[in-house]
Design a protein around this motif. Structure first.
Motif, short mmCIF file in Angstrom:
data_model
loop_
_atom_site.label_atom_id
_atom_site.label_comp_id
_atom_site.label_asym_id
_atom_site.label_seq_id
_atom_site.Cartn_x
_atom_site.Cartn_y
_atom_site.Cartn_z
N PHE A 1 -1.66 8.05 -7.52
CA PHE A 1 -2.79 8.07 -6.97
C PHE A 1 -4.02 8.62 -6.70
CE2 PHE A 1 -4.86 8.56 -2.88
CZ PHE A 1 -5.13 7.52 -2.36
N CYS B 1 -9.68 4.49 -3.28
CA CYS B 1 -8.76 3.86 -2.06
C CYS B 1 -9.42 3.13 -0.81
CB CYS B 1 -7.76 4.65 -2.02
SG CYS B 1 -6.92 4.76 -0.35
N ARG B 2 -9.28 2.44 -0.32
CA ARG B 2 -10.21 1.80 0.75
C ARG B 2 -9.23 1.35 2.05
NH1 ARG B 2 -13.75 -3.08 -2.06
NH2 ARG B 2 -14.44 -1.53 -3.89
N SER B 3 -8.09 2.40 2.18
CA SER B 3 -7.49 2.72 2.99
C SER B 3 -6.67 1.16 3.56
CB SER B 3 -8.33 4.00 4.27
OG SER B 3 -9.25 3.30 4.08
N CYS B 4 -6.44 0.32 3.35
CA CYS B 4 -6.74 -1.03 3.55
C CYS B 4 -5.25 -1.29 4.05
CB CYS B 4 -6.14 -2.19 2.24
SG CYS B 4 -5.13 -1.82 1.11
N ASN B 5 -4.07 0.16 3.89
CA ASN B 5 -2.62 0.24 4.22
C ASN B 5 -1.67 -0.52 3.44
OD1 ASN B 5 -1.61 2.32 6.27
ND2 ASN B 5 -1.58 0.72 7.41
N ILE B 6 -1.71 -1.84 2.79
CA ILE B 6 -1.01 -2.14 2.24
C ILE B 6 0.23 -1.31 1.12
CG2 ILE B 6 -0.20 -4.11 0.10
CD1 ILE B 6 -3.19 -5.60 1.00
N CYS B 7 -0.33 -0.69 0.51
CA CYS B 7 0.40 -0.02 -0.34
C CYS B 7 2.18 1.24 0.87
CB CYS B 7 0.27 0.79 -0.94
SG CYS B 7 -0.71 2.11 -0.25
N ILE C 1 -0.60 6.94 5.93
CA ILE C 1 -2.14 6.71 5.30
C ILE C 1 -3.10 6.55 7.11
CG2 ILE C 1 -4.18 4.89 5.31
CD1 ILE C 1 -2.40 3.72 3.31
N TRP D 1 -4.12 10.22 2.90
CA TRP D 1 -3.18 9.55 1.64
C TRP D 1 -1.94 10.38 1.64
CZ3 TRP D 1 -0.70 8.93 -2.62
CH2 TRP D 1 -0.36 7.65 -2.68
N CYS E 1 -1.26 -2.58 -4.05
CA CYS E 1 -3.36 -2.58 -3.96
C CYS E 1 -3.75 -3.40 -4.61
CB CYS E 1 -2.63 -1.12 -4.62
SG CYS E 1 -4.30 -0.06 -4.56
N PRO E 2 -4.53 -3.85 -4.27
CA PRO E 2 -5.74 -4.84 -4.52
C PRO E 2 -6.51 -3.90 -5.56
CG PRO E 2 -5.93 -4.62 -2.18
CD PRO E 2 -4.76 -3.80 -2.65
N PHE E 3 -6.68 -2.48 -5.38
CA PHE E 3 -7.78 -1.69 -5.60
C PHE E 3 -7.51 -1.51 -7.22
CE2 PHE E 3 -8.94 -2.13 -1.49
CZ PHE E 3 -9.33 -2.91 -1.39
N SER F 1 -5.69 1.50 -6.96
CA SER F 1 -6.02 3.04 -7.15
C SER F 1 -4.11 3.29 -6.80
CB SER F 1 -6.00 3.16 -5.27
OG SER F 1 -7.16 2.88 -4.94
N VAL F 2 -3.51 2.74 -7.28
CA VAL F 2 -1.83 3.51 -7.63
C VAL F 2 -1.31 3.18 -8.30
CG1 VAL F 2 0.52 3.40 -6.37
CG2 VAL F 2 -1.48 3.08 -4.97
S1 SF4 Z 1 -3.05 -0.08 -1.03
FE1 SF4 Z 1 -4.10 0.80 -2.57
S2 SF4 Z 1 -6.20 0.71 -1.45
FE2 SF4 Z 1 -5.03 0.19 -0.02
S3 SF4 Z 1 -4.39 1.48 1.32
FE3 SF4 Z 1 -3.29 1.84 -0.33
S4 SF4 Z 1 -3.94 3.00 -2.12
FE4 SF4 Z 1 -5.49 2.57 -0.44
#
Ligand code: SF4
Ligand code: SF4
Length: 130
Positions: free
Chosen positions: A40, A45-51, A62, A69, A86-88, A90-91
């Protein structure tokens, strides 16, 4: 199975040694497709919570208020759903395996919430009346 074929199989297995490895004492074999462990990057990470929503094992938690996280290594089955979702970016997944854990091993990171940039507005076309 005929006696000849069975003898051949037994001899081959005796000569070839055990088919298994004494992991973790002996390093595991990996291939380009090996899913080892989740890594990670809190800086993107933008804390979008998708993961967390995609994880089938509830291994990721999260807390936006606390900017936390965290991943429970004992729950994670290295399915890769969080990596794909993860759209960014980050993972990510690294090929080497995480050392075996015998109890819940929660890794906690502090995230910096970065608000996603809004897409640039399209310039309004002037109505020429034509
Ligand atoms: S999907 Fe990616 S950006 Fe969004 S909370 Fe998870 S690690 Fe962070
Ligand atoms: S690899 Fe799979 S099980 Fe592990 S944290 Fe990601 S989604 Fe959850």
């Amino acid at each position: 199975m005929g006696i000849f074929q069975m003898t051949k199989t037994v001899l081959r297995n005796i000569a070839g040694g055990p088919a298994t490895r004494q992991y973790p004492a002996v390093p595991a074999r990996t291939s380009p497709l090996t899913r080892g462990h989740v890594v990670f990057d809190p800086s993107t990470c933008r804390s979008c919570n998708i993961c967390s929503r995609k994880c089938p094992c509830e291994a990721i938690r999260i807390d936006k208020e606390e900017k936390i996280w965290e991943i429970d290594r004992m729950r994670c089955i290295a399915c890769g759903d969080c990596v794909e979702s993860c759209p960014f970016g980050s993972v990510t997944m690294e090929q080497d395996y995480f050392p075996p854990v015998m109890e819940h091993a929660v890794e906690r990171y502090t995230i910096t919430y970065v608000k996603p940039e809004k897409p640039a507005k399209k310039p309004v076309e002037e109505d020429t009346g034509a």
